[in-house]
Design an enzyme around this catalytic site. Structure first.
Site, PDB file in Angstrom:
ATOM      1  N   TYR A   1      -1.381  -0.897  10.356  1.00  0.00           N
ATOM      2  CA  TYR A   1      -1.565  -1.199   8.927  1.00  0.00           C
ATOM      3  C   TYR A   1      -0.321  -0.775   8.142  1.00  0.00           C
ATOM      4  O   TYR A   1       0.258  -1.566   7.382  1.00  0.00           O
ATOM      5  CB  TYR A   1      -2.818  -0.492   8.393  1.00  0.00           C
ATOM      6  CG  TYR A   1      -3.075  -0.733   6.920  1.00  0.00           C
ATOM      7  CD1 TYR A   1      -3.696  -1.898   6.484  1.00  0.00           C
ATOM      8  CD2 TYR A   1      -2.690   0.208   5.966  1.00  0.00           C
ATOM      9  CE1 TYR A   1      -3.923  -2.128   5.123  1.00  0.00           C
ATOM     10  CE2 TYR A   1      -2.921  -0.010   4.611  1.00  0.00           C
ATOM     11  CZ  TYR A   1      -3.534  -1.182   4.196  1.00  0.00           C
ATOM     12  OH  TYR A   1      -3.754  -1.401   2.856  1.00  0.00           O
TER      13      TYR A   1
ATOM     14  N   SER B   1       0.872  -1.177   0.000  1.00  0.00           N
ATOM     15  CA  SER B   1       0.000   0.000   0.000  1.00  0.00           C
ATOM     16  C   SER B   1       0.908   1.226   0.000  1.00  0.00           C
ATOM     17  O   SER B   1       2.083   1.122   0.377  1.00  0.00           O
ATOM     18  CB  SER B   1      -0.845  -0.072   1.269  1.00  0.00           C
ATOM     19  OG  SER B   1      -1.118   1.205   1.761  1.00  0.00           O
TER      20      SER B   1
HETATM   21  P1  NDP Z   1     -11.225  -6.045   1.513  1.00  0.00           P
HETATM   22  O1  NDP Z   1     -11.404  -5.660   2.924  1.00  0.00           O
HETATM   23  O2  NDP Z   1     -12.291  -5.749   0.527  1.00  0.00           O
HETATM   24  O3  NDP Z   1     -10.872  -7.596   1.400  1.00  0.00           O
HETATM   25  C1  NDP Z   1      -9.917  -8.161   2.251  1.00  0.00           C
HETATM   26  C2  NDP Z   1      -9.994  -9.651   2.169  1.00  0.00           C
HETATM   27  O4  NDP Z   1      -9.107 -10.189   3.175  1.00  0.00           O
HETATM   28  C3  NDP Z   1     -11.385 -10.195   2.476  1.00  0.00           C
HETATM   29  O5  NDP Z   1     -11.669 -11.277   1.634  1.00  0.00           O
HETATM   30  C4  NDP Z   1     -11.248 -10.650   3.912  1.00  0.00           C
HETATM   31  O6  NDP Z   1     -12.119 -11.688   4.281  1.00  0.00           O
HETATM   32  C5  NDP Z   1      -9.822 -11.139   3.943  1.00  0.00           C
HETATM   33  N1  NDP Z   1      -9.336 -11.231   5.308  1.00  0.00           N
HETATM   34  C6  NDP Z   1      -9.326 -10.258   6.250  1.00  0.00           C
HETATM   35  N2  NDP Z   1      -8.912 -10.750   7.424  1.00  0.00           N
HETATM   36  C7  NDP Z   1      -8.656 -12.066   7.232  1.00  0.00           C
HETATM   37  C8  NDP Z   1      -8.236 -13.111   8.074  1.00  0.00           C
HETATM   38  N3  NDP Z   1      -8.024 -12.920   9.383  1.00  0.00           N
HETATM   39  N4  NDP Z   1      -8.081 -14.346   7.559  1.00  0.00           N
HETATM   40  C9  NDP Z   1      -8.337 -14.571   6.247  1.00  0.00           C
HETATM   41  N5  NDP Z   1      -8.753 -13.630   5.395  1.00  0.00           N
HETATM   42  C10 NDP Z   1      -8.921 -12.381   5.878  1.00  0.00           C
HETATM   43  O7  NDP Z   1      -9.844  -5.350   1.067  1.00  0.00           O
HETATM   44  P2  NDP Z   1      -9.303  -4.918  -0.387  1.00  0.00           P
HETATM   45  O8  NDP Z   1      -9.788  -5.850  -1.403  1.00  0.00           O
HETATM   46  O9  NDP Z   1      -9.510  -3.482  -0.512  1.00  0.00           O
HETATM   47  O10 NDP Z   1      -7.733  -5.122  -0.159  1.00  0.00           O
HETATM   48  C11 NDP Z   1      -6.995  -6.185  -0.743  1.00  0.00           C
HETATM   49  C12 NDP Z   1      -5.521  -5.899  -0.524  1.00  0.00           C
HETATM   50  O11 NDP Z   1      -5.165  -4.675  -1.187  1.00  0.00           O
HETATM   51  C13 NDP Z   1      -5.145  -5.715   0.942  1.00  0.00           C
HETATM   52  O12 NDP Z   1      -3.864  -6.283   1.161  1.00  0.00           O
HETATM   53  C14 NDP Z   1      -5.081  -4.210   1.103  1.00  0.00           C
HETATM   54  O13 NDP Z   1      -4.215  -3.832   2.148  1.00  0.00           O
HETATM   55  C15 NDP Z   1      -4.519  -3.803  -0.255  1.00  0.00           C
HETATM   56  N6  NDP Z   1      -4.802  -2.426  -0.624  1.00  0.00           N
HETATM   57  C16 NDP Z   1      -6.085  -2.020  -0.899  1.00  0.00           C
HETATM   58  C17 NDP Z   1      -6.335  -0.717  -1.277  1.00  0.00           C
HETATM   59  C18 NDP Z   1      -7.711  -0.241  -1.597  1.00  0.00           C
HETATM   60  O14 NDP Z   1      -7.884   0.976  -1.873  1.00  0.00           O
HETATM   61  N7  NDP Z   1      -8.732  -1.086  -1.606  1.00  0.00           N
HETATM   62  C19 NDP Z   1      -5.246   0.277  -1.396  1.00  0.00           C
HETATM   63  C20 NDP Z   1      -3.928  -0.258  -1.082  1.00  0.00           C
HETATM   64  C21 NDP Z   1      -3.737  -1.552  -0.712  1.00  0.00           C
HETATM   65  P3  NDP Z   1     -13.651 -11.390   4.775  1.00  0.00           P
HETATM   66  O15 NDP Z   1     -14.336 -10.802   3.564  1.00  0.00           O
HETATM   67  O16 NDP Z   1     -14.148 -12.718   5.149  1.00  0.00           O
HETATM   68  O17 NDP Z   1     -13.552 -10.406   5.888  1.00  0.00           O
END
Ligand code: NDP
Length: 248
Positions: free
Chosen positions: A161, A148
């Site tokens: 984070y 990120s």
């Molecule tokens: P979301 O919150 O939409 O999705 C995150 C996913 O991670 C979900 O499927 C969630 O599962 C899963 N997850 C969270 N905690 C756990 C856990 N304890 N065990 C297993 N799975 C877990 O996030 P994004 O799609 O936005 O983000 C995806 C990646 O991109 C992340 O690494 C984020 O840091 C990075 N990112 C995103 C940005 C953005 O603007 N969206 C910007 C920069 C980086 P569940 O749905 O069941 O909770």
């Protein structure tokens, strides 16, 4: 597009039930891969599974695992099952993450701190450690770590984070250095940038989501890094500006 770019590949995606991970899983399956859907909410994984099967694509695998609590032993058991079933791993997308709190460090709840570090950083390291032997068994394997902007440049109030993503970038660099010239595993870092997902809405609740790019728009980059198109690409950092370079 890319119909067969990942034909026959076995690719594990963490956080495959929602957001960017869900879209990536679907796109990898559409490009021919057998996708292994890892996440903490089984119903969400089942819905991605159904969506992929309904399209007549390769049957995915569902891996219910909470990265906040999973022990190394559970991850090793997963590696053993995958070895029996597939004999190798062609790709690993570390995508799952949680945001934690956005408060001054002095107010940060330390239990939340530990959970964020566990999910975003420690679990990714341990999972990598247990799955590396399977990656070595592939003809070539791609490991992608999701960072990120605040991972590269930590900023005030982003707490665990930012620190977890900064650590993840450090780990990716270390691993890439160790694997260079000694393996057919490539390791790269991807910062998706502001994307229309639940996490983004949690981080910026007053932002208009329609101003953000969708996860779909990022997929050429996710496919590039997972396919042979990037076979010579190692220890690099990618962000949405890389999309333009791919087009060029
Ligand atoms: P979301 O919150 O939409 O999705 C995150 C996913 O991670 C979900 O499927 C969630 O599962 C899963 N997850 C969270 N905690 C756990 C856990 N304890 N065990 C297993 N799975 C877990 O996030 P994004 O799609 O936005 O983000 C995806 C990646 O991109 C992340 O690494 C984020 O840091 C990075 N990112 C995103 C940005 C953005 O603007 N969206 C910007 C920069 C980086 P569940 O749905 O069941 O909770």
């Amino acid at each position: 597009m890319s119909e067969s770019k990942l034909s026959g590949r076995v690719i594990l995606i963490t956080g495959a039930g929602d957001g960017i991970g869900r879209v990536a899983a679907r796109h990898y399956a559409e490009a021919g891969a057998s996708v292994l859907l890892l996440g903490r909410t089984t119903e969400k994984l089942a819905s991605v599974y159904d969506e992929i099967l309904a399209k007549g694509l390769a049957k995915p695998g569902i891996i219910p695992m909470d990265l906040a609590t999973a022990e190394p032993k559970e991850m090793q058991e997963l590696a053993d099952v995958l070895y029996e079933k597939y004999g190798r791993l062609d790709g690993l997308l570390h995508n799952a993450a949680i945001l934690g709190s956005r408060v001054p460090f002095e107010s940060y709840d330390m239990n939340t701190w530990m959970k964020v570090m566990q999910v975003n950083f420690n679990a990714a390291c341990i999972l990598t450690r247990t799955l590396l032997p399977l990656c070595h068994l592939a003809a070539s394997s791609s490991i992608i770590f999701t960072s990120s902007g605040v991972g590269t440049n930590p900023r005030a109030y982003w707490g665990a984070y930012a620190v977890s993503k900064h650590a993840l970038e450090g780990f990716a660099r270390l691993l890439a250095d160790e694997l260079e010239n000694t393996s057919k595993i490539r390791v790269n870092i991807l910062n998706p940038g502001g994307t229309r997902t639940r996490m983004r809405a949690e981080a910026f609740p007053t932002e208009d989501p329609s101003t953000l790019k969708t996860a779909e728009e990022l997929m050429p980059l996710y496919l590039y890094l997972m396919s042979d198109d990037s076979i010579q690409v190692h220890n690099q950092m990618f962000d949405p500006s890389s999309l333009e370079k791919l087009d060029a």
